[in-house]
Design a protein around this motif. Structure first.
Motif, PDB file in Angstrom:
ATOM      1  N   PRO A  45       0.820  -1.203   0.000  1.00 25.71           N
ATOM      2  CA  PRO A  45       0.000   0.000   0.000  1.00 25.71           C
ATOM      3  C   PRO A  45       0.863   1.265   0.000  1.00 25.71           C
ATOM      4  O   PRO A  45       1.908   1.312   0.649  1.00 25.71           O
ATOM      5  N   SER A  46       0.408   2.260  -0.750  1.00 29.39           N
ATOM      6  CA  SER A  46       1.071   3.567  -0.740  1.00 29.39           C
ATOM      7  C   SER A  46       0.491   4.391   0.412  1.00 29.39           C
ATOM      8  O   SER A  46      -0.691   4.279   0.743  1.00 29.39           O
ATOM      9  N   LEU A  47       1.361   5.201   0.997  1.00 33.65           N
ATOM     10  CA  LEU A  47       0.961   5.993   2.156  1.00 33.65           C
ATOM     11  C   LEU A  47       1.606   7.363   2.067  1.00 33.65           C
ATOM     12  O   LEU A  47       2.794   7.473   1.765  1.00 33.65           O
ATOM     13  N   VAL A  48       0.829   8.384   2.309  1.00 36.55           N
ATOM     14  CA  VAL A  48       1.349   9.744   2.438  1.00 36.55           C
ATOM     15  C   VAL A  48       1.360  10.078   3.925  1.00 36.55           C
ATOM     16  O   VAL A  48       0.345   9.946   4.604  1.00 36.55           O
ATOM     17  N   TYR A  49       2.532  10.477   4.417  1.00 37.00           N
ATOM     18  CA  TYR A  49       2.692  10.919   5.803  1.00 37.00           C
ATOM     19  C   TYR A  49       2.901  12.421   5.738  1.00 37.00           C
ATOM     20  O   TYR A  49       3.877  12.906   5.174  1.00 37.00           O
ATOM     21  N   THR A  50       1.933  13.164   6.292  1.00 37.64           N
ATOM     22  CA  THR A  50       1.973  14.618   6.192  1.00 37.64           C
ATOM     23  C   THR A  50       1.607  15.266   7.525  1.00 37.64           C
ATOM     24  O   THR A  50       1.311  14.566   8.497  1.00 37.64           O
ATOM     25  N   PHE A  51       1.614  16.574   7.559  1.00 39.19           N
ATOM     26  CA  PHE A  51       1.503  17.320   8.813  1.00 39.19           C
ATOM     27  C   PHE A  51       0.407  18.367   8.727  1.00 39.19           C
ATOM     28  O   PHE A  51       0.225  19.009   7.695  1.00 39.19           O
ATOM     29  N   ASP A  52      -0.297  18.543   9.828  1.00 36.75           N
ATOM     30  CA  ASP A  52      -1.352  19.546   9.917  1.00 36.75           C
ATOM     31  C   ASP A  52      -1.211  20.317  11.225  1.00 36.75           C
ATOM     32  O   ASP A  52      -1.379  19.727  12.284  1.00 36.75           O
ATOM     33  N   PRO A  53      -0.908  21.606  11.168  1.00 33.68           N
ATOM     34  CA  PRO A  53      -0.584  22.373   9.974  1.00 33.68           C
ATOM     35  C   PRO A  53       0.818  22.031   9.486  1.00 33.68           C
ATOM     36  O   PRO A  53       1.597  21.414  10.223  1.00 33.68           O
ATOM     37  N   PRO A  54       1.175  22.461   8.276  1.00 33.96           N
ATOM     38  CA  PRO A  54       2.549  22.250   7.825  1.00 33.96           C
ATOM     39  C   PRO A  54       3.527  22.956   8.772  1.00 33.96           C
ATOM     40  O   PRO A  54       3.206  24.012   9.322  1.00 33.96           O
ATOM     41  N   PRO A  55       4.709  22.398   8.985  1.00 37.75           N
ATOM     42  CA  PRO A  55       5.670  23.009   9.910  1.00 37.75           C
ATOM     43  C   PRO A  55       5.952  24.487   9.632  1.00 37.75           C
ATOM     44  O   PRO A  55       6.060  25.289  10.560  1.00 37.75           O
ATOM     45  N   ARG A  56       6.054  24.876   8.375  1.00 35.41           N
ATOM     46  CA  ARG A  56       6.333  26.289   8.043  1.00 35.41           C
ATOM     47  C   ARG A  56       5.186  27.190   8.511  1.00 35.41           C
ATOM     48  O   ARG A  56       5.409  28.315   8.935  1.00 35.41           O
ATOM     49  N   VAL A  57       3.974  26.692   8.450  1.00 36.19           N
ATOM     50  CA  VAL A  57       2.818  27.449   8.946  1.00 36.19           C
ATOM     51  C   VAL A  57       2.915  27.569  10.468  1.00 36.19           C
ATOM     52  O   VAL A  57       2.726  28.646  11.037  1.00 36.19           O
ATOM     53  N   TYR A  58       3.258  26.455  11.135  1.00 34.51           N
ATOM     54  CA  TYR A  58       3.353  26.436  12.594  1.00 34.51           C
ATOM     55  C   TYR A  58       4.481  27.351  13.099  1.00 34.51           C
ATOM     56  O   TYR A  58       4.273  28.167  13.988  1.00 34.51           O
ATOM     57  N   PHE A  59       5.677  27.203  12.540  1.00 34.55           N
ATOM     58  CA  PHE A  59       6.830  27.934  13.046  1.00 34.55           C
ATOM     59  C   PHE A  59       6.912  29.374  12.558  1.00 34.55           C
ATOM     60  O   PHE A  59       7.330  30.255  13.291  1.00 34.55           O
ATOM     61  N   GLN A  60       6.536  29.608  11.305  1.00 34.37           N
ATOM     62  CA  GLN A  60       6.760  30.922  10.699  1.00 34.37           C
ATOM     63  C   GLN A  60       5.476  31.692  10.401  1.00 34.37           C
ATOM     64  O   GLN A  60       5.533  32.805   9.898  1.00 34.37           O
ATOM     65  N   GLY A  61       4.343  31.067  10.673  1.00 32.65           N
ATOM     66  CA  GLY A  61       3.078  31.743  10.402  1.00 32.65           C
ATOM     67  C   GLY A  61       2.807  31.934   8.912  1.00 32.65           C
ATOM     68  O   GLY A  61       2.053  32.824   8.534  1.00 32.65           O
ATOM     69  N   HIS A  82      -3.353   5.166   1.727  1.00 30.43           N
ATOM     70  CA  HIS A  82      -3.487   5.659   3.097  1.00 30.43           C
ATOM     71  C   HIS A  82      -2.842   7.032   3.206  1.00 30.43           C
ATOM     72  O   HIS A  82      -1.855   7.316   2.533  1.00 30.43           O
ATOM     73  N   VAL A  83      -3.398   7.848   4.080  1.00 34.16           N
ATOM     74  CA  VAL A  83      -2.754   9.108   4.449  1.00 34.16           C
ATOM     75  C   VAL A  83      -2.742   9.200   5.970  1.00 34.16           C
ATOM     76  O   VAL A  83      -3.738   8.888   6.622  1.00 34.16           O
ATOM     77  N   VAL A  84      -1.596   9.575   6.522  1.00 33.15           N
ATOM     78  CA  VAL A  84      -1.459   9.787   7.962  1.00 33.15           C
ATOM     79  C   VAL A  84      -1.226  11.275   8.174  1.00 33.15           C
ATOM     80  O   VAL A  84      -0.290  11.855   7.606  1.00 33.15           O
ATOM     81  N   PHE A  85      -2.081  11.897   8.981  1.00 35.01           N
ATOM     82  CA  PHE A  85      -1.930  13.296   9.351  1.00 35.01           C
ATOM     83  C   PHE A  85      -1.368  13.370  10.758  1.00 35.01           C
ATOM     84  O   PHE A  85      -1.986  12.883  11.703  1.00 35.01           O
ATOM     85  N   ALA A  86      -0.192  13.969  10.891  1.00 32.57           N
ATOM     86  CA  ALA A  86       0.377  14.225  12.204  1.00 32.57           C
ATOM     87  C   ALA A  86       0.016  15.655  12.577  1.00 32.57           C
ATOM     88  O   ALA A  86       0.310  16.590  11.825  1.00 32.57           O
ATOM     89  N   HIS A  87      -0.657  15.810  13.718  1.00 32.15           N
ATOM     90  CA  HIS A  87      -1.013  17.156  14.177  1.00 32.15           C
ATOM     91  C   HIS A  87       0.263  17.843  14.643  1.00 32.15           C
ATOM     92  O   HIS A  87       0.876  17.443  15.631  1.00 32.15           O
ATOM     93  N   PHE A  88       0.701  18.865  13.903  1.00 33.08           N
ATOM     94  CA  PHE A  88       1.958  19.535  14.206  1.00 33.08           C
ATOM     95  C   PHE A  88       1.690  20.639  15.220  1.00 33.08           C
ATOM     96  O   PHE A  88       1.076  21.653  14.910  1.00 33.08           O
ATOM     97  N   ASP A  89       2.133  20.396  16.448  1.00 34.13           N
ATOM     98  CA  ASP A  89       1.983  21.362  17.530  1.00 34.13           C
ATOM     99  C   ASP A  89       3.265  21.362  18.363  1.00 34.13           C
ATOM    100  O   ASP A  89       4.259  20.745  17.973  1.00 34.13           O
ATOM    101  N   HIS A  90       3.256  22.031  19.526  1.00 33.10           N
ATOM    102  CA  HIS A  90       4.476  22.132  20.334  1.00 33.10           C
ATOM    103  C   HIS A  90       4.963  20.766  20.827  1.00 33.10           C
ATOM    104  O   HIS A  90       6.154  20.538  20.953  1.00 33.10           O
ATOM    105  N   VAL A  91       4.046  19.832  21.055  1.00 32.29           N
ATOM    106  CA  VAL A  91       4.444  18.486  21.493  1.00 32.29           C
ATOM    107  C   VAL A  91       5.109  17.741  20.334  1.00 32.29           C
ATOM    108  O   VAL A  91       6.197  17.181  20.484  1.00 32.29           O
ATOM    109  N   TYR A  92       4.466  17.743  19.170  1.00 29.85           N
ATOM    110  CA  TYR A  92       5.022  17.042  18.009  1.00 29.85           C
ATOM    111  C   TYR A  92       6.365  17.656  17.603  1.00 29.85           C
ATOM    112  O   TYR A  92       7.294  16.940  17.225  1.00 29.85           O
ATOM    113  N   ALA A  93       6.483  18.960  17.707  1.00 29.92           N
ATOM    114  CA  ALA A  93       7.716  19.647  17.318  1.00 29.92           C
ATOM    115  C   ALA A  93       8.908  19.235  18.187  1.00 29.92           C
ATOM    116  O   ALA A  93      10.054  19.428  17.788  1.00 29.92           O
TER     117      ALA A  93
END
Length: 178
Positions: A45-61, A82-93
């Motif tokens: 299976p193909s899988l996309v692992y991505t982030f919400d929000p993207p790190p550049r949005v989180y760190f740089q606005g 499959h797609v996996v969304f990692a919630h990008f926040d201060h814990v994930y960072a």
């Protein structure tokens, strides 16, 4: 296509495309298409692992080009299983590069596909060389527009800020409204 939240998925095998994929522009599409193609070839299976929000949005606005709800149909159109969304926040960072590698291990990747500038882990401490110590990695060269400039989310944001919507849409590679 199935969508999952970070760490809620284990797979017996997979081919993974990793990235922020903000806008799912033509460069992102190439990374994702390669994962789908390799998954078909390897019968995995193909899988996309991505982030919400993207790190550049989180760190740089930075302005976010596409929400989860906008990304999902685009990823499905590209044939992702499959797609996996990692919630990008201060814990994930705060996750170390080793923690990220452990997370990927649960997905048993036969191959990981990334762009040449891929970095991961706290303070971007992980890179392609580290990833290659644990998994087979395929690096996709940058995709360029017709005049030879690299297509990137940053460049698309710059074009949009100047009101150059037609140029930005050309780099995104999706019909208007998609």
């Amino acid at each position: 296509m199935e969508a999952h939240i970070y760490s809620s998925l284990t797979l017996p095998c997979s081919v993974i495309a990793i990235g922020a994929f903000d806008g799912v522009h033509r460069g992102h599409q190439e990374v994702i298409k390669q994962a789908v193609k390799r998954g078909e070839f390897l019968n995995a299976p193909s899988l996309v692992y991505t982030f919400d929000p993207p790190p550049r949005v989180y760190f740089q606005g930075a302005h976010m080009l596409s929400s989860i709800h906008e990304k999902l149909p685009k990823l499905e159109n590209l044939g992702v299983d499959h797609v996996v969304f990692a919630h990008f926040d201060h814990v994930y960072a705060q996750l170390s590069a080793g923690d990220f590698i452990n997370t990927l291990s649960k997905l048993n990747p036969l191959e990981i596909i990334v762009g040449e500038d891929f970095r991961f882990g706290k303070n971007r401490e992980g890179d392609i060389h580290l990833l290659k110590k644990y998994f087979p990695v395929r690096v996709i060269e940058p995709v360029c527009c017709s005049i030879g400039n690299r297509i990137s989310s940053t460049r698309i944001r710059q074009l949009l800020s100047k009101g150059e919507v037609q140029s930005s849409n050309s780099l995104l590679g999706w019909p208007a409204g998609d």
